[in-house]
Design an enzyme around this catalytic site. Sequence first.
Site, mmCIF file in Angstrom:
data_model
loop_
_atom_site.group_PDB
_atom_site.id
_atom_site.type_symbol
_atom_site.label_atom_id
_atom_site.label_comp_id
_atom_site.label_asym_id
_atom_site.label_seq_id
_atom_site.Cartn_x
_atom_site.Cartn_y
_atom_site.Cartn_z
ATOM 1 N N HIS A 49 44.261 42.964 47.958
ATOM 2 C CA HIS A 49 42.897 43.350 48.315
ATOM 3 C C HIS A 49 42.744 43.144 49.818
ATOM 4 C CE1 HIS A 49 38.573 44.054 47.759
ATOM 5 N NE2 HIS A 49 38.453 43.213 48.780
ATOM 6 N N CYS A 50 42.389 44.212 50.523
ATOM 7 C CA CYS A 50 42.262 44.156 51.985
ATOM 8 C C CYS A 50 40.786 44.040 52.362
ATOM 9 C CB CYS A 50 42.878 45.404 52.608
ATOM 10 S SG CYS A 50 42.739 45.437 54.415
ATOM 11 N N VAL A 51 40.425 42.924 52.992
ATOM 12 C CA VAL A 51 39.028 42.722 53.381
ATOM 13 C C VAL A 51 38.633 43.647 54.528
ATOM 14 C CG1 VAL A 51 38.959 40.332 52.596
ATOM 15 C CG2 VAL A 51 39.665 40.827 54.952
#
Length: 292
Positions: free
Chosen positions: A129-131
């Site tokens: 998951h890429c913020v």
Amino acid sequence: PHRNYHSLLSPFLCRSCLFMVLHVALQAAVFGEYTWEVFVYCWELQFHLLLLLLPYLLLAGNLGCFLLCSRANPGTVTKSNAAALVQVYAYDGVLFQRGLVCPTCTVEKPARSKHCSVCRTCVHRFDHHCVWVNNCIGASNAGVFLLYLLSLTATAGALAAVTAAFLIHVLLLSDIMHSTYLDAQGQEHPVEIPFVIQHLFLTFPRIVFMLGFVILLTLVLGGYCSFSLYLALTNQTTNEWCKSRRSGGSPHLPSQPQDRPLVYKNIYSKGIWRNLKEIFNPPAVLERKKKT
């Protein structure tokens, strides 16, 4: 204290636009400085226009990839497509085992999938998951994410190159490298690198600070790009790479002897070019079933 700690971590534990806003703000600040000072100075020094426009062209491509990556469905596993996605990849029996059901989504977990606690859904071929894009990276947007990383690295590198070329040009015009200076005792010394850097920082403080930032950014992004390319060329995800490092502690399957350690082997790699093609053109649903 626990409540304060949770509030500090909240941007990482739930979907938030905070890092997307920070991402855009940093780009705006860097390109504002580049446009306001570096571009103008370089134009006056008659730098080639295409060289000066290169960072803007790379920025346009990067923003396009950024929007596509953040808005794309990464490959959400739902009750309607779970049975079909189960057929896409084989279970390796070490990292992924058949018959496991996600307790949150209540669907059978396809091989290479993982439940994302931030997005609160299972993602097919889950990477991470890429913020920064506020989205998961999975089967459907892994290729765009790789292009996003490459274009972001290239943008930072182009900014660093043009800015460094400008400062070097200024030094050559001033002929400062062949000058001397007097120290506190009145002794004459030839100009050295620390003195030149100090001179540039006092003359162009914002430009030198920006150059240091984009050089650091280029190195960090370059390292991450290299790792991401390695994963793409070997057909691994970040999740699988991390889990494979801990595969020695994986539980035994009922069919395997208890005294035989499980050895992880990447069964998904099909060769460099086919692996790279799969990133941009993921296997179709029921592809394995159609071949049989």
